[in-house]
Design an enzyme around this catalytic site. Structure first.
Site, PDB file in Angstrom:
ATOM      1  N   THR A   9      73.762  30.671 -10.033  1.00  0.00           N
ATOM      2  CA  THR A   9      73.752  29.847 -11.247  1.00  0.00           C
ATOM      3  C   THR A   9      72.331  29.491 -11.638  1.00  0.00           C
ATOM      4  O   THR A   9      71.443  29.419 -10.783  1.00  0.00           O
ATOM      5  CB  THR A   9      74.566  28.543 -11.061  1.00  0.00           C
ATOM      6  OG1 THR A   9      74.687  27.880 -12.323  1.00  0.00           O
ATOM      7  CG2 THR A   9      73.918  27.594 -10.073  1.00  0.00           C
ATOM      8  N   ASN A  11      72.356  26.776 -13.620  1.00  0.00           N
ATOM      9  CA  ASN A  11      72.748  25.439 -14.074  1.00  0.00           C
ATOM     10  C   ASN A  11      72.454  24.430 -12.945  1.00  0.00           C
ATOM     11  O   ASN A  11      73.127  24.414 -11.912  1.00  0.00           O
ATOM     12  CB  ASN A  11      74.246  25.467 -14.433  1.00  0.00           C
ATOM     13  CG  ASN A  11      74.763  24.136 -14.939  1.00  0.00           C
ATOM     14  OD1 ASN A  11      74.330  23.078 -14.494  1.00  0.00           O
ATOM     15  ND2 ASN A  11      75.703  24.197 -15.876  1.00  0.00           N
ATOM     16  N   ASP A  71      82.610  29.501 -12.283  1.00  0.00           N
ATOM     17  CA  ASP A  71      82.793  29.564 -13.734  1.00  0.00           C
ATOM     18  C   ASP A  71      83.804  28.489 -14.084  1.00  0.00           C
ATOM     19  O   ASP A  71      84.834  28.348 -13.429  1.00  0.00           O
ATOM     20  CB  ASP A  71      83.257  30.935 -14.206  1.00  0.00           C
ATOM     21  CG  ASP A  71      82.939  31.093 -15.692  1.00  0.00           C
ATOM     22  OD1 ASP A  71      81.753  31.213 -16.046  1.00  0.00           O
ATOM     23  OD2 ASP A  71      83.885  31.067 -16.516  1.00  0.00           O
ATOM     24  N   SER A  72      83.474  27.714 -15.093  1.00  0.00           N
ATOM     25  CA  SER A  72      84.286  26.530 -15.347  1.00  0.00           C
ATOM     26  C   SER A  72      84.251  26.175 -16.819  1.00  0.00           C
ATOM     27  O   SER A  72      83.459  26.725 -17.590  1.00  0.00           O
ATOM     28  CB  SER A  72      83.773  25.360 -14.502  1.00  0.00           C
ATOM     29  OG  SER A  72      82.364  25.265 -14.573  1.00  0.00           O
ATOM     30  N   PHE A 149      77.355  15.721 -16.579  1.00  0.00           N
ATOM     31  CA  PHE A 149      76.739  16.607 -17.573  1.00  0.00           C
ATOM     32  C   PHE A 149      77.825  17.124 -18.516  1.00  0.00           C
ATOM     33  O   PHE A 149      79.004  16.775 -18.373  1.00  0.00           O
ATOM     34  CB  PHE A 149      76.007  17.769 -16.876  1.00  0.00           C
ATOM     35  CG  PHE A 149      76.906  18.745 -16.160  1.00  0.00           C
ATOM     36  CD1 PHE A 149      77.418  18.448 -14.903  1.00  0.00           C
ATOM     37  CD2 PHE A 149      77.249  19.970 -16.733  1.00  0.00           C
ATOM     38  CE1 PHE A 149      78.253  19.340 -14.229  1.00  0.00           C
ATOM     39  CE2 PHE A 149      78.083  20.868 -16.069  1.00  0.00           C
ATOM     40  CZ  PHE A 149      78.583  20.550 -14.821  1.00  0.00           C
ATOM     41  N   TYR A 151      80.609  17.911 -20.848  1.00  0.00           N
ATOM     42  CA  TYR A 151      81.654  17.153 -21.538  1.00  0.00           C
ATOM     43  C   TYR A 151      82.045  15.856 -20.812  1.00  0.00           C
ATOM     44  O   TYR A 151      82.967  15.160 -21.248  1.00  0.00           O
ATOM     45  CB  TYR A 151      82.914  18.031 -21.687  1.00  0.00           C
ATOM     46  CG  TYR A 151      82.679  19.285 -22.506  1.00  0.00           C
ATOM     47  CD1 TYR A 151      82.894  19.300 -23.881  1.00  0.00           C
ATOM     48  CD2 TYR A 151      82.227  20.457 -21.901  1.00  0.00           C
ATOM     49  CE1 TYR A 151      82.674  20.446 -24.629  1.00  0.00           C
ATOM     50  CE2 TYR A 151      81.993  21.616 -22.638  1.00  0.00           C
ATOM     51  CZ  TYR A 151      82.220  21.600 -24.001  1.00  0.00           C
ATOM     52  OH  TYR A 151      81.998  22.723 -24.743  1.00  0.00           O
ATOM     53  N   ASP A 152      81.355  15.540 -19.716  1.00  0.00           N
ATOM     54  CA  ASP A 152      81.747  14.362 -18.929  1.00  0.00           C
ATOM     55  C   ASP A 152      81.834  13.068 -19.751  1.00  0.00           C
ATOM     56  O   ASP A 152      82.744  12.267 -19.522  1.00  0.00           O
ATOM     57  CB  ASP A 152      80.782  14.164 -17.747  1.00  0.00           C
ATOM     58  CG  ASP A 152      81.028  15.155 -16.621  1.00  0.00           C
ATOM     59  OD1 ASP A 152      82.092  15.807 -16.612  1.00  0.00           O
ATOM     60  OD2 ASP A 152      80.156  15.285 -15.744  1.00  0.00           O
ATOM     61  N   HIS A 175      87.405  19.371 -10.671  1.00  0.00           N
ATOM     62  CA  HIS A 175      87.782  20.783 -10.585  1.00  0.00           C
ATOM     63  C   HIS A 175      86.859  21.526  -9.615  1.00  0.00           C
ATOM     64  O   HIS A 175      87.297  22.318  -8.803  1.00  0.00           O
ATOM     65  CB  HIS A 175      87.705  21.388 -11.993  1.00  0.00           C
ATOM     66  CG  HIS A 175      86.429  21.096 -12.734  1.00  0.00           C
ATOM     67  ND1 HIS A 175      85.855  19.842 -12.772  1.00  0.00           N
ATOM     68  CD2 HIS A 175      85.573  21.894 -13.429  1.00  0.00           C
ATOM     69  CE1 HIS A 175      84.733  19.879 -13.465  1.00  0.00           C
ATOM     70  NE2 HIS A 175      84.548  21.116 -13.875  1.00  0.00           N
ATOM     71  N   ARG A 176      85.571  21.233  -9.678  1.00  0.00           N
ATOM     72  CA  ARG A 176      84.588  21.920  -8.821  1.00  0.00           C
ATOM     73  C   ARG A 176      84.765  21.476  -7.362  1.00  0.00           C
ATOM     74  O   ARG A 176      84.724  22.305  -6.457  1.00  0.00           O
ATOM     75  CB  ARG A 176      83.178  21.582  -9.332  1.00  0.00           C
ATOM     76  CG  ARG A 176      82.036  22.281  -8.624  1.00  0.00           C
ATOM     77  CD  ARG A 176      80.747  22.214  -9.452  1.00  0.00           C
ATOM     78  NE  ARG A 176      80.949  22.887 -10.730  1.00  0.00           N
ATOM     79  CZ  ARG A 176      81.087  22.250 -11.906  1.00  0.00           C
ATOM     80  NH1 ARG A 176      80.967  20.940 -11.988  1.00  0.00           N
ATOM     81  NH2 ARG A 176      81.324  22.934 -13.009  1.00  0.00           N
TER      82      ARG A 176
HETATM   83  P1  IMP Z   1      79.785  28.386 -17.378  1.00  0.00           P
HETATM   84  O1  IMP Z   1      80.694  28.216 -16.187  1.00  0.00           O
HETATM   85  O2  IMP Z   1      78.393  28.696 -16.988  1.00  0.00           O
HETATM   86  O3  IMP Z   1      80.366  29.321 -18.395  1.00  0.00           O
HETATM   87  O4  IMP Z   1      79.653  26.970 -18.104  1.00  0.00           O
HETATM   88  C1  IMP Z   1      80.602  25.999 -17.989  1.00  0.00           C
HETATM   89  C2  IMP Z   1      80.434  24.952 -19.072  1.00  0.00           C
HETATM   90  O5  IMP Z   1      81.609  24.144 -19.022  1.00  0.00           O
HETATM   91  C3  IMP Z   1      79.262  24.011 -18.821  1.00  0.00           C
HETATM   92  O6  IMP Z   1      78.113  24.422 -19.496  1.00  0.00           O
HETATM   93  C4  IMP Z   1      79.792  22.701 -19.370  1.00  0.00           C
HETATM   94  O7  IMP Z   1      79.635  22.651 -20.778  1.00  0.00           O
HETATM   95  C5  IMP Z   1      81.276  22.774 -19.077  1.00  0.00           C
HETATM   96  N1  IMP Z   1      81.570  22.169 -17.765  1.00  0.00           N
HETATM   97  C6  IMP Z   1      81.895  22.804 -16.597  1.00  0.00           C
HETATM   98  N2  IMP Z   1      82.047  21.922 -15.614  1.00  0.00           N
HETATM   99  C7  IMP Z   1      81.799  20.714 -16.145  1.00  0.00           C
HETATM  100  C8  IMP Z   1      81.779  19.408 -15.590  1.00  0.00           C
HETATM  101  O8  IMP Z   1      81.966  19.185 -14.387  1.00  0.00           O
HETATM  102  N3  IMP Z   1      81.494  18.420 -16.460  1.00  0.00           N
HETATM  103  C9  IMP Z   1      81.251  18.617 -17.781  1.00  0.00           C
HETATM  104  N4  IMP Z   1      81.228  19.812 -18.341  1.00  0.00           N
HETATM  105  C10 IMP Z   1      81.513  20.874 -17.520  1.00  0.00           C
END
Ligand code: IMP
Length: 194
Positions: A9, A11, A71-72, A149, A151-152, A175-176
């Site tokens: 990642t 992120n 991925d989330s 971060f 949408y929290d 979820h994570r």
């Molecule tokens: P990706 O998994 O890199 O495609 O990005 C997932 C996106 O979902 C993130 O950039 C957030 O906008 C959102 N997201 C995933 N997990 C969370 C979380 O734990 N809190 C808030 N937003 C989340």
């Protein structure tokens, strides 16, 4: 014994949360950069699992060490599950909550349900496995809180937003957290004590 994992990642928030969740369980998480990988693969899958596999594969092939990828995203009932796998690209960075509040402004209380969903892919030389987690909640009417971060600040769990929870509180219901604890159980079963 796998007690060191590379996380595919860029992120920093996902990396921080994975460390908060896994380090008390005895697993060290290296960033892809620390492991020497500079990857940003095209996330063109249509499911969380497909994208998690794409990310894990890119980094595993670059570093050859056991790798995880998350991925989330946020699936909103009133929006037919959007933004879902497109959560990261739904709005310009930092604008996701305002855009969502706008789309939800006429949606009544009982139709504001939503869920964060996560798939974690674990990949090593013997193949890959996926683990999922979800967290049910609802979309609020305003942004609240400064933790977390994405949408929290608009995701309600009970009467607080996810951004009003402490890191430990979020990780215990997120979820994570759920997906990474599934991964931990798998590794423990496969490898014995970690
Ligand atoms: P990706 O998994 O890199 O495609 O990005 C997932 C996106 O979902 C993130 O950039 C957030 O906008 C959102 N997201 C995933 N997990 C969370 C979380 O734990 N809190 C808030 N937003 C989340």
């Amino acid at each position: 014994m796998t007690n060191k994992l590379v996380m595919a990642t860029n992120n920093a928030n996902k990396l921080r949360e994975a460390r908060e969740i896994l380090s008390p369980l005895g697993i060290e998480v290296l960033s892809q950069r620390e492991a020497g990988a500079d990857c940003d693969p095209d996330e063109n899958g249509s499911t969380f699992a497909e994208n998690a596999i794409i990310k894990a594969k890119a980094v595993f092939e670059a570093v050859g060490l056991p790798t995880i990828a998350d991925d989330s995203g946020l699936c909103v009932d009133a929006l037919g599950g959007r933004p879902g796998v497109h959560s990261a690209r739904y709005a310009p960075k930092g604008g996701e909550c305002d855009k969502l509040l706008g789309e939800m402004k006429d949606v009544p209380d009982d139709k504001r349900g939503a869920a964060f969903r996560c798939t974690v892919c674990f990949m090593d030389a013997s193949g890959h496995s996926e683990f999922t987690g979800s967290c049910e909640g609802a979309i609020g009417y305003e942004k609240r809180g400064s933790n977390g971060f994405g949408y929290d600040p608009v995701f309600m769990v009970g009467d607080r937003t996810m951004a009003e929870l402490s890191a430990d509180e979020k990780n215990s219901i997120s979820h994570r957290g759920a997906a990474l604890r599934e991964l931990y159980r798998f590794l423990k079963e496969r490898n014995g004590d970690i």
